[in-house]
Design a protein around this motif. Sequence first.
Motif, PDB file in Angstrom:
ATOM      1  N   ASP A 125      21.295  58.382 -71.116  1.00  0.00           N
ATOM      2  CA  ASP A 125      22.532  58.580 -71.872  1.00  0.00           C
ATOM      3  C   ASP A 125      23.612  57.593 -71.451  1.00  0.00           C
ATOM      4  N   TYR A 141      35.030  65.761 -71.381  1.00  0.00           N
ATOM      5  CA  TYR A 141      33.701  65.154 -71.259  1.00  0.00           C
ATOM      6  C   TYR A 141      33.034  65.584 -69.961  1.00  0.00           C
ATOM      7  N   THR A 142      33.827  65.506 -68.897  1.00  0.00           N
ATOM      8  CA  THR A 142      33.237  65.694 -67.582  1.00  0.00           C
ATOM      9  C   THR A 142      32.830  67.153 -67.370  1.00  0.00           C
ATOM     10  N   TYR A 162      29.626  67.612 -69.335  1.00  0.00           N
ATOM     11  CA  TYR A 162      28.528  66.886 -68.706  1.00  0.00           C
ATOM     12  C   TYR A 162      28.124  67.554 -67.405  1.00  0.00           C
ATOM     13  N   GLU A 193      24.859  68.451 -68.770  1.00  0.00           N
ATOM     14  CA  GLU A 193      24.406  67.060 -68.813  1.00  0.00           C
ATOM     15  C   GLU A 193      24.312  66.520 -70.234  1.00  0.00           C
ATOM     16  N   ILE A 219      26.418  64.259 -73.083  1.00  0.00           N
ATOM     17  CA  ILE A 219      27.597  63.474 -73.423  1.00  0.00           C
ATOM     18  C   ILE A 219      28.080  64.016 -74.754  1.00  0.00           C
ATOM     19  N   ASN A 220      29.154  64.758 -74.728  1.00  0.00           N
ATOM     20  CA  ASN A 220      29.641  65.402 -75.944  1.00  0.00           C
ATOM     21  C   ASN A 220      30.354  64.360 -76.799  1.00  0.00           C
ATOM     22  N   ILE A 280      31.094  60.974 -63.383  1.00  0.00           N
ATOM     23  CA  ILE A 280      31.015  62.008 -64.419  1.00  0.00           C
ATOM     24  C   ILE A 280      30.489  63.314 -63.829  1.00  0.00           C
TER      25      ILE A 280
END
Lengths: 380, 315
Positions: free
Chosen positions: A136, B32-33, B36, B40, B42-43, B260
């Motif tokens: 990703d 995001y973090t 994630y 896990e 990635i939105n 992240i």
Amino acid sequence: MRRSSEGWWYTAKGAARDRNIVTTAGAIALALAFPVINQVLNLGWEAKAIPISLFIVLALGLNVVVGFAGLLDLGYAAFFAIGAYSMAFLTSEVSPFAFVREGQPVNFFIAMLISSAVAACFGVLLGAPTLRLRGDYLAIVTLGFGEIVPLVIRNTPEVTKGTQGMNPIGYPEVPGVHFATDPVPWYYLIVAVLMVSVVLTGRLQRSRIGRAWAAMREDEVAAASMGVNLVTTKLFAFSLGASFSGFAGSIWASYLQVIAPEQFRFDVSIFVLVMIILGGLGNIYGVIAGGLILGFVDRIMFDWFSAIVHGIGRATNNSELELTDTSRMRQLLFGVSLVVLMLVRPEGLFPSARRRAELHAAEESETEAAQERAVIEDIE
Amino acid sequence: MPCGGARIDLFLAAIVIGITNGAFIALIALGYTLVYGIIELINFSHGDLFMLGTFACLTTLTLLGFATEVGIGGTPWWALLAAMLLAMAFCGTLNVLAERIAYRPLRKAPRLAPLISAIGVSFIYVNLGLLWQGPTPRRFPDLLPQYDFVSQMFGLETLVRFTFKDLFVLGLAIPLMLALAWVIRNTRMGKAMRAVAQDSEMASQMGIDVNRVISFTFLLGGILAGAAGLMYGLYNNNTVFTLGFDAGLKAFTAAVLGGIGNVSGAALGGFVLGLLSAIVITFLGGQWDSVGVFSLLVIILVFKPTGLLGQGASD
């Protein structure tokens, strides 16, 4: 059932091989006869068949990266742009190279090869440092690259003419064929490229490197411990995909005669990605089918759809409906179709058997367990 | 000498702008973090959620009658509060719904499937935005007091500005981040979030409702995006449906920069990225902004994929 997993006819067995040969021959005949059919039925699709088949070439290249090697590349349009601009630099009257400007443009076919090599080099440059990363992260790096390339093109007008675009671009010069005025030779050129791409990627899939890609896609650690060099294997897939994109880009530039950075945005990358996901990642025939379906919907059905919407608008004197810009709904269609596809059929319409097995591993183990239980009950 | 002075002024001005912009980026990066860190994923649609947040604020303010009044008759604080709460609720709900519909069924699928689904959601959001506010940039009402502390309070004549808007953004963003840190550190739900992030299977065996925790995480991310939407609108006084893509990429870069999955890393990354982007804009020009940011992203991922504060995020 196993036919779709075989990839190329010589690996199929018996009746499946015969069926494959018939289907393939039929498809080739149909593709070659298309301009005649188009003329006879008066469809007026020649200007649409060219972009559709060109995008299928792109999809076949992306299929190597995403479908075979399992690397999600969201910046595929960047290589398309690099190929297109390489072609323009080598053949256009507005090229930054003085020798090209002053009347010595490079021959189209040589420029095509150079463009695809340039795109492959960029693929290596971007891939070498980033392919070590997890999937990703790679997706985001390629996405960033896909954004940077059009931006740099726009921001350096002294070299690339910026938003104004580059025009005109050199034509292929073949005695007796009028590329400048007739779309039919373009169609045959692209179909020829398409067929070469199908053979090439099909053979690659069955080769040693193709098996290494599949092994890597399914389990990197296991593949590495069996002696697959992950970095070079990934890098080869990535740069090969880039070279396809560059190749297609160079033809596209020459066909359109004008290229500008706006033509190579994120939408293009996503469009190609939707094609291969729709058709079935990793299956060449599936990818072609996906490309045909999406191209047909996008280039032909959408025109019908707008005509109908505008017609209803005219009939009911609703000026808003009459002037609705239906192209706006295109992206919405992509978005919805991506989500629905992932939920309903993540393996695509025509998946390769291997990928279907990957995606349904859990269900299969359940059915196996159920069968085992049934067997035990029978014994008892 | 005056030339050198102007440069330093310009630099300081860029720093102030950078810190303020860093605050929005940090709020989005947190979304995001958080996601994630816990599943896990990635939105991908998060930046566009932020864009819808600005639209929700704009619509609320328009409905309350503050669309055209430009700072006349004082700031309508209650309307701003209403807009912010509404945007937070809207973005939070939307994010939870997206998780429920588009990501949850794919939790056991290969990694690429939810990411592709998230790209689809992002396209849907962009088109929602397009249908909602149209294709042209929309003006966001300028409702905050026009007051520059540097020139009006201290009477200094420089290019540096620290206006009421900067104060407003920082005064809202920093408490929000602290509140988030408090929720994660001290509440029962926060503890459950940390447990799920570490090992969701184990957490579920300990009696934690994993699905509820994941929904809650998406809710938190959406709330922060909604708040960032109001701040962005009031600070920049415009919004457009394509806003989310760049904002999302910048915020994701910030999250990666900080490491992240690491909450304080995302906040730090946001501020660092805001500063960098302001310096690039000031000294190279606005058109190089994104190029600078993405180049930074590639460089970080190559040399320090774990980010500034991350540990072992890349394998």
